[in-house]
Design a protein around this motif. Sequence first.
Motif, mmCIF file in Angstrom:
data_model
loop_
_atom_site.group_PDB
_atom_site.id
_atom_site.type_symbol
_atom_site.label_atom_id
_atom_site.label_comp_id
_atom_site.label_asym_id
_atom_site.label_seq_id
_atom_site.Cartn_x
_atom_site.Cartn_y
_atom_site.Cartn_z
ATOM 1 N N TRP A 147 29.962 11.515 69.158
ATOM 2 C CA TRP A 147 31.182 10.934 68.598
ATOM 3 C C TRP A 147 30.867 10.255 67.277
ATOM 4 C CZ3 TRP A 147 33.208 6.369 66.932
ATOM 5 C CH2 TRP A 147 34.593 6.250 66.916
ATOM 6 N N LYS A 161 39.939 17.594 57.690
ATOM 7 C CA LYS A 161 40.611 18.038 58.894
ATOM 8 C C LYS A 161 39.703 19.048 59.570
ATOM 9 C CE LYS A 161 44.853 17.471 56.380
ATOM 10 N NZ LYS A 161 44.145 17.413 55.074
ATOM 11 N N SER A 183 38.476 20.526 63.262
ATOM 12 C CA SER A 183 38.883 20.545 64.661
ATOM 13 C C SER A 183 37.799 19.878 65.479
ATOM 14 C CB SER A 183 39.088 21.977 65.140
ATOM 15 O OG SER A 183 37.832 22.578 65.360
ATOM 16 N N ARG A 184 38.202 19.378 66.645
ATOM 17 C CA ARG A 184 37.265 18.683 67.504
ATOM 18 C C ARG A 184 36.070 19.574 67.841
ATOM 19 N NH1 ARG A 184 38.597 14.625 72.049
ATOM 20 N NH2 ARG A 184 40.266 14.145 70.622
ATOM 21 N N ARG A 185 36.393 20.852 68.106
ATOM 22 C CA ARG A 185 35.303 21.746 68.532
ATOM 23 C C ARG A 185 34.335 22.006 67.371
ATOM 24 N NH1 ARG A 185 37.058 27.234 71.120
ATOM 25 N NH2 ARG A 185 37.974 25.874 72.677
ATOM 26 N N ALA A 194 33.762 20.073 64.870
ATOM 27 C CA ALA A 194 32.998 18.855 64.605
ATOM 28 C C ALA A 194 31.851 18.736 65.591
ATOM 29 C CB ALA A 194 33.921 17.631 64.720
ATOM 30 N N ARG A 195 32.127 19.069 66.853
ATOM 31 C CA ARG A 195 31.102 18.980 67.887
ATOM 32 C C ARG A 195 29.983 19.979 67.613
ATOM 33 N NH1 ARG A 195 30.550 17.188 73.213
ATOM 34 N NH2 ARG A 195 29.214 18.600 74.389
ATOM 35 N N ALA A 236 30.113 12.758 64.502
ATOM 36 C CA ALA A 236 31.312 13.466 64.069
ATOM 37 C C ALA A 236 32.311 12.546 63.372
ATOM 38 C CB ALA A 236 31.977 14.132 65.275
ATOM 39 N N GLU A 237 32.099 11.250 63.499
ATOM 40 C CA GLU A 237 33.055 10.301 62.912
ATOM 41 C C GLU A 237 33.218 10.537 61.415
ATOM 42 O OE1 GLU A 237 31.938 6.229 63.332
ATOM 43 O OE2 GLU A 237 34.005 5.535 63.172
ATOM 44 N N ASP A 254 26.104 14.087 74.300
ATOM 45 C CA ASP A 254 26.987 13.205 75.061
ATOM 46 C C ASP A 254 26.266 11.974 75.589
ATOM 47 O OD1 ASP A 254 29.278 14.775 74.743
ATOM 48 O OD2 ASP A 254 28.541 16.183 76.256
ATOM 49 N N ARG A 308 35.435 13.558 60.778
ATOM 50 C CA ARG A 308 36.856 13.273 61.020
ATOM 51 C C ARG A 308 37.434 12.408 59.919
ATOM 52 N NH1 ARG A 308 34.930 12.359 66.112
ATOM 53 N NH2 ARG A 308 35.086 10.107 65.834
#
Lengths: 563, 310
Positions: free
Chosen positions: A119, A130, A132-134, A136-137, A122-123, A157, A126
């Motif tokens: 997180w 723009k 996407s969550r995926r 960024a992960r 990826a901050e 994680d 973000r």
Amino acid sequence: MSAERAPRQPGPVVDIRELRVAFATDGGDVVAVDGVSLQVQPGEILAIVGESGSGKTVTARSILGLLPETAALSGQVIVAGDDVASAPPRELRAIRGVHAAMVFQEPSSVLNPVYTVGWQIAEGLRAHGKVSRRAARAQAIEMLRRVGIPEPEARIDYFPHQFSGGQKQRIVIAMALILGPAVIVADEPTTALDVTVQAQILRLLLRRCRDEFGATVVLITHNMGVVADLADRVIVMNGGRIVEEAPVERLFAQPADAYTQQLLAAVPRLSAGPSWSPARAERVEGRERAQAQAPVVRAEHLRIEYPGRLGRKPFVAVPDASFEIAPGEVLGLVGESGSGKTTIGRAMARLAPVSGGSLEVLGVDLAEAGERRFRPQRRRLGFVFQDPGTSFNPLMTIGHAIAEPIQVHGTAEERAGARQRVEELLEAVRLPRAYADRFPHELSGGQRQRASLARGLILGPDLLIADEPTSALDVSVQAAVLELFGELRERFGFASLFITHDLAVVDQVADRVIVLYKGEIVEEGPTSAVLHAPTEPYTQRLLASLPVPDPVAQRARRAARSA
Amino acid sequence: MSALSARVGRLPLIRQVRQSVGLQRGMLVTGLVLVGVVVLAAVFAPLLAPYGYAQLGDASGNFGAQQSPSPAHWFGTTVGGYDVLSRLIWGARTAVLVIVVGVVLSIVVGVLLGLLSGYLGGWLDRVLVVVADAVYAFPSLLLAIVAAIVISGGQSGLWSGILAAGISITVIFIPQYFRVVRAEVVRVKSEAYVESAQVVGASSARIMFVHALRNSTRTLPLIFTLNAAEAVLTLAALGFLGFGIEPTAAAEWGYDLNRARSDVTSGIWWTSVFPGIAIVLTVLGLTLVGESLNDLADPRLRARRKAKQR
């Protein structure tokens, strides 16, 4: 790597012109940086070195506009074409991360403990685009892999506390790299780390950041070994000004400025070969004579554990250690953080519990005897703490603090002469007598550490325990304190346990060395034998990781290591 | 001259006023003025008040009950026939005495217990922390009422009333000082200078009083001012509920408010508004001082002038 690279302009990435920064403090305005101009070329590693208070950190932080509100700034700081010094907060936010990123000193406090590292990496993505969550992960996983975190898919994680100190610093570097910034400012990135980890992180910074990502690195450090290892060009700062600027080879080979010369001379280094100076030979002879006498400290199968919380096993800091300290001998205790070296020192002063074996200090076995039996012996024991900032009661004058052992143990006669004795000791540690009436905050770190030595020695102890006495000090101050330690030891003849993580420091002061690793003694012997002909692989690794303040030798060593 | 001003600048409060800027300075100065007025009124009550607190009449006969403000009675008279202004001024004296008794007692006891508990630790610490938490669990006013009844049987004269109010406030505040000092002592205990004293072989008593105590009391002035405000409120509430001090023994704002309750509906405003304002301003003054001292003591909250540009 899909993150877009910031467009590269020809010319310098960072161009600082006539930067001047002043801080408003309770004691009036303080000028931290006074007219600094410097340029950082694309792809180079620029080291800014200097002692504490030289303005190196403030200069570097101004590149990201990261100065506190109390700072007043003038001059220009141009990063990739934008002037950071005059940019409004919105523009600053756009610059940070994309054009310039920062790696901080203390990785544990940079990472937010309540978010996963994924997180946090990826901050930045973000915040700036723009994504996407995926995506960024995926980028965060890729970045973790590239900074050398094993199993990044699973560990993305994890929370920060599940990583070691070195891994945390890798994650912080990943956070800085994720947006592909043009320049990375690394503020003492390895100071909080052990030498073996430091070597890995430095290699990572160098190889990944520059060679793979093409980033420019501004490295702030006080460690000349790190500079020699990594930098292309060096800027030496002192008192808010640049005193010298030179390519790394020239700086180390022919330092032009007097301050640089002094700084380089103060860097502790391992002697080239087994050194048998007459003084040391004499001491060794003396030690052999002394060994006939009873040792000051004798530990046999010493076990130290800290009681666990309810239902948990106690934490074993030292499982089994046996050693002796002869009268008048300086024993160096070396190890990385968590090796139990400080615990052993603290146990000798009864600040940590002895849970097994025996630890005989000044004739009293601490495993059996209570405080009542040990207390009379405490006047024969001195202790110098690591942090000069906290080892003095801030509300007591230095004189009173130094005289405390006399107040506690002294006879009426001794107490009457306390003031005179304090002044004698102040003189012995080369502080002016008038300092007895000063308060701790009025002294510098080095002066406080001298006063701390004076307090430890006031009753003429037989044993002095020094717990990393110089690790919080600047190199030039450290050199002076170490020299003083040697002198005092000649004069007072005390035995000493000298705890340190710095092999070069041990080389200067100790007669005999013990190398600790995870609470176990891995190697023990005369200093020159251990440091110049180590037999244990761990000691060899420790020595190999120690950066040498010589760029040519360092480069050869690095080549040998990666071969 | 500069040496003198430097010495003056080191005095408490004056140093803080000098240190502060802008809004923080405004808050601090306002609070200090309000508190100053209350303290002056308390000290010079006999000189300032036109009549005694229990005086019902003068040479020209009785004042009369519920008289509206007039040149003879600036703030009017109460339902009991007392002069409102006089009771207001004398009431400041009661309030200040209660604050002093209550807060001094609770500081002494709370700090001592906190010091012992924090430094020695062990079972003593555990028991004291549980007791302090238990006291926290009670509504403070309920506790104060119980204490007031136990001490004075409910109604009382000047000193027994002040002591009853003071001690009942003490019961509430001891846990606060206890907790703050205990937490500070626990922090100070792990500082290197305390360990250094332990290594030297100093006794526990010496370490506690020479090293720990003086380094743990920084925050006390702040709690002191905030608690003083709460003490005024507790005293007023006790008086309002009828557990306060007899009107013939001393003037007390809470009691006057209680007596003025029925006046409000019949359009007699002066008997309730003035004691009410007195309570509000005293509490406001103390709170302002406390809060701004709190902000000034913390370098991160303290506002500073911007450094000058060259």
